[in-house]
Scaffold this motif. Sequence first.
Motif, PDB file in Angstrom:
ATOM      1  N   ASN A  77       0.958  -1.206  -0.076  1.00 27.13           N
ATOM      2  CA  ASN A  77      -0.064  -0.022   0.005  1.00 27.13           C
ATOM      3  C   ASN A  77       0.889   1.393  -0.025  1.00 27.13           C
ATOM      4  O   ASN A  77       0.271   2.460  -0.130  1.00 27.13           O
ATOM      5  N   GLU A  78       2.169   1.174   0.024  1.00 26.55           N
ATOM      6  CA  GLU A  78       2.996   2.361   0.202  1.00 26.55           C
ATOM      7  C   GLU A  78       3.229   2.664  -1.178  1.00 26.55           C
ATOM      8  O   GLU A  78       3.394   1.871  -2.318  1.00 26.55           O
ATOM      9  N   ASN A  79       3.537   4.011  -1.619  1.00 25.88           N
ATOM     10  CA  ASN A  79       3.709   4.601  -2.922  1.00 25.88           C
ATOM     11  C   ASN A  79       5.581   4.536  -2.970  1.00 25.88           C
ATOM     12  O   ASN A  79       6.236   4.874  -2.361  1.00 25.88           O
ATOM     13  N   THR A 128       8.707   4.564  -5.847  1.00 24.81           N
ATOM     14  CA  THR A 128       9.093   4.491  -7.311  1.00 24.81           C
ATOM     15  C   THR A 128      10.677   3.940  -7.425  1.00 24.81           C
ATOM     16  O   THR A 128      11.374   4.088  -6.649  1.00 24.81           O
ATOM     17  N   VAL A 179       6.422   2.774 -11.042  1.00 21.37           N
ATOM     18  CA  VAL A 179       5.692   3.807  -9.868  1.00 21.37           C
ATOM     19  C   VAL A 179       4.419   2.772  -9.448  1.00 21.37           C
ATOM     20  O   VAL A 179       3.812   2.379 -10.247  1.00 21.37           O
ATOM     21  N   ARG A 180       4.580   2.607  -7.890  1.00 18.67           N
ATOM     22  CA  ARG A 180       3.384   1.995  -7.337  1.00 18.67           C
ATOM     23  C   ARG A 180       2.824   2.873  -6.413  1.00 18.67           C
ATOM     24  O   ARG A 180       3.488   3.392  -5.396  1.00 18.67           O
ATOM     25  N   GLU A 181       1.649   3.084  -6.662  1.00 17.14           N
ATOM     26  CA  GLU A 181       0.768   4.147  -6.028  1.00 17.14           C
ATOM     27  C   GLU A 181      -0.447   3.389  -5.232  1.00 17.14           C
ATOM     28  O   GLU A 181      -1.279   2.939  -6.116  1.00 17.14           O
ATOM     29  N   ASN A 182      -0.949   3.145  -4.310  1.00 18.97           N
ATOM     30  CA  ASN A 182      -1.980   2.545  -3.333  1.00 18.97           C
ATOM     31  C   ASN A 182      -2.253   1.350  -4.307  1.00 18.97           C
ATOM     32  O   ASN A 182      -3.443   1.045  -4.562  1.00 18.97           O
ATOM     33  N   ARG A 218      -1.508   0.129  -7.219  1.00 18.46           N
ATOM     34  CA  ARG A 218      -1.590   0.003  -8.457  1.00 18.46           C
ATOM     35  C   ARG A 218      -0.067   0.110  -8.944  1.00 18.46           C
ATOM     36  O   ARG A 218       0.834   0.791  -8.417  1.00 18.46           O
ATOM     37  N   GLU A 219       0.314  -0.412 -10.022  1.00 15.34           N
ATOM     38  CA  GLU A 219       1.619  -0.388 -10.570  1.00 15.34           C
ATOM     39  C   GLU A 219       1.636   0.323 -11.902  1.00 15.34           C
ATOM     40  O   GLU A 219       0.850  -0.187 -12.761  1.00 15.34           O
TER      41      GLU A 219
END
Length: 106
Positions: free
Chosen positions: A45-47, A49, A63-66, A68-69
């Motif tokens: 769940n962490e953001n 890069t 980039v992993r945000e919420n 999602r990749e």
Amino acid sequence: MKHLSILGEEDDDPMLSAVNLVDVFLVLVVALLTAVALQQQKDANENVTIIKKPGEPDMEIVVRENGREIRYKGNGGSSEGQGVRAGVAYKLKDGNIIYVPEGDKP
């Protein structure tokens, strides 16, 4: 006549001790696996890069945000496009970067 006393006998079977140790280790393994799974779920769940092969023509940015990749891949060339200069960035001695946007001059 033989007197049977179930409560009075002491059971000294060494296999029972080994079985108890196996049970303890199984409980520890399950606890460790649960802790690892919870940590990985928290990390997902962490953001984050990640830059793979920096400076190479086939560089990739992940980039992993919420949870999602998003992947950005280089095409081997320099970036080109149509646009205008938006401003100037200055780096101070303490490491801070200040961006000064350029506006239309009267």
